[in-house]
Design an enzyme around this catalytic site. Sequence first.
Site, PDB file in Angstrom:
ATOM      1  CD  GLU A 247      -0.762   4.126   8.538  1.00 47.98           C
ATOM      2  OE1 GLU A 247      -0.423   4.323   9.770  1.00 47.98           O
ATOM      3  OE2 GLU A 247      -0.885   4.698   7.624  1.00 47.98           O
TER       4      GLU A 247
ATOM      5  NE  ARG B 208      -2.058   2.969   2.998  1.00 50.41           N
ATOM      6  CZ  ARG B 208      -1.876   3.333   4.152  1.00 50.41           C
ATOM      7  NH1 ARG B 208      -1.919   2.734   5.220  1.00 50.41           N
ATOM      8  NH2 ARG B 208      -1.551   4.682   4.298  1.00 50.41           N
TER       9      ARG B 208
ATOM     10  CD  GLU C 119      -3.903   7.325  10.154  1.00 52.65           C
ATOM     11  OE1 GLU C 119      -3.546   6.132  10.550  1.00 52.65           O
ATOM     12  OE2 GLU C 119      -3.381   8.556  10.414  1.00 52.65           O
TER      13      GLU C 119
ATOM     14  CE1 TYR D 147       1.093   2.488  13.751  1.00 53.29           C
ATOM     15  CE2 TYR D 147      -0.955   3.568  13.084  1.00 53.29           C
ATOM     16  CZ  TYR D 147       0.506   3.096  12.985  1.00 53.29           C
ATOM     17  OH  TYR D 147       0.931   3.079  11.595  1.00 53.29           O
TER      18      TYR D 147
ATOM     19  CG  ASN E 235      -4.282   2.982   8.843  1.00 51.11           C
ATOM     20  OD1 ASN E 235      -4.502   2.110   8.381  1.00 51.11           O
ATOM     21  ND2 ASN E 235      -4.004   4.179   8.499  1.00 51.11           N
TER      22      ASN E 235
ATOM     23  CG  HIS F  90      -0.665   8.976   3.853  1.00 52.03           C
ATOM     24  ND1 HIS F  90      -0.524   7.833   3.956  1.00 52.03           N
ATOM     25  CD2 HIS F  90      -0.446   9.591   4.811  1.00 52.03           C
ATOM     26  CE1 HIS F  90      -0.221   7.200   5.334  1.00 52.03           C
ATOM     27  NE2 HIS F  90      -0.084   8.689   5.809  1.00 52.03           N
TER      28      HIS F  90
END
Length: 444
Positions: free
Chosen positions: A351, A82, A171, A294, A292, A126
């Site tokens: 991600e 990606r 995002e 984290y 995504n 992005h």
Amino acid sequence: MQTTQLPNTASLRSDFIWGVSTSSFQIEGATQEDGRGLSVWDIYCRTGEIKNRDTGDVACDHYHRYREDVGLMKALGVQAYRFSVSWPRVLPQGRGSANEAGFAFYDRLIDELLAAGIEPWLCLYHWDLPQALEERGGWLNREAAVWFADYASLIAARFGDRVKRFATFNEPSMFSLFSRSLGKRDSSSEDKLHCMIHNVNLAHGAAVDVLRANVINASIGCIHNRQPCRPSSPSEADAAAAARLDVYWNAVFPDPQCRGEYPRSMRTAIEPHMQPGDLTRICRPLDWFGLNHYSPVYLKAGADSMLGYDFGDKPASLPLTPIGWPIDPDAFSQALQDVHARYGLPIYVLENGYGDSGQPDQTGAVVDPGRIEFLKAYINAMNEAAASGVDVRGYFVWSLLDNFEWDSGYSIRFGLTYVDYASLRRIPKSSFRWYAGLISAVRP
């Protein structure tokens, strides 16, 4: 647990996709070569606000070293990559005349990927908005949806014969929320944020229609950063702050895009920017949900912030990455379950990764057991979500390379590959070899 052990992948699909992700501004460099226009990040870097006054001018020099980087991907054994297109590289003014040299770079990259047996996943945006469009109001201008659709049509025409996987945005909550909400509480600034949110959603819907009409067998999604928003104390004020940010962080883009409605708590605020038929324009059929993730974020009430929150203390019991992000695989599993239940789309994790500042040891090797343990734990959590019925179909590590990490510059490293920024030498880390071993073990 030994770092040589692999995570449990027994519940993942037989056709599960393993990949890596990057973005244009973070790795390409060559910001003033071959006719590329300026982006908003080029301008922001010139202010000196980035840590160590770093810029993206060279970054990883992927623009010139893409063949070497595709070679790294082939060595990893990933099935997909990606990446994002730099809008100002192909359209220096954001609209109007196209830059052939910019398009030719992505032709070379895509062809190199296909020759290596790696599927290209192309993200249209992005965060590197052409500065020329920012000067026309950027995402605060409703015409941005038209600009974005025109850009998408050029991408579809040029690459749609070889690229079938497209993401509209990466995002959107991040580049809207954090570009507009860091000042004092101000009703006009908050209204601008709502305007920006709506225009980005309109742009998403317009691009989906363009891609669908112009690319045979297109597979289209949008990539959302989903982080559970939790209060940092038991107080009602902190709980309210966390609930308010959760709407802006996790719901304000996927809800209208996938469900055709804004979250109830903010419909009145969005209404001044709505026109008849807008929700239909936004909610276009999608093939997958890009996730995504984290860590959770912990919030407290913040009287001076526009949305009434500030980042609070994290629980002392939670382990942290070297950059201070909580390590909480259960939150990842829960995020996958929540997305599955709310949106009902196949999920690709586009991600997930671990930031540190690791350096080569005296032998020149980069040994990063913390990253291996993180990836192992999070892949185990993803497997648990799949076992519970979540339709998760792929996992992409952030990132292939250490790179320019926005306001942190080059001080934070997320890569499976170490980049010596002085020489631009690539050094695969121990996590690189671990991930390659995982893919080799589980691929059919």
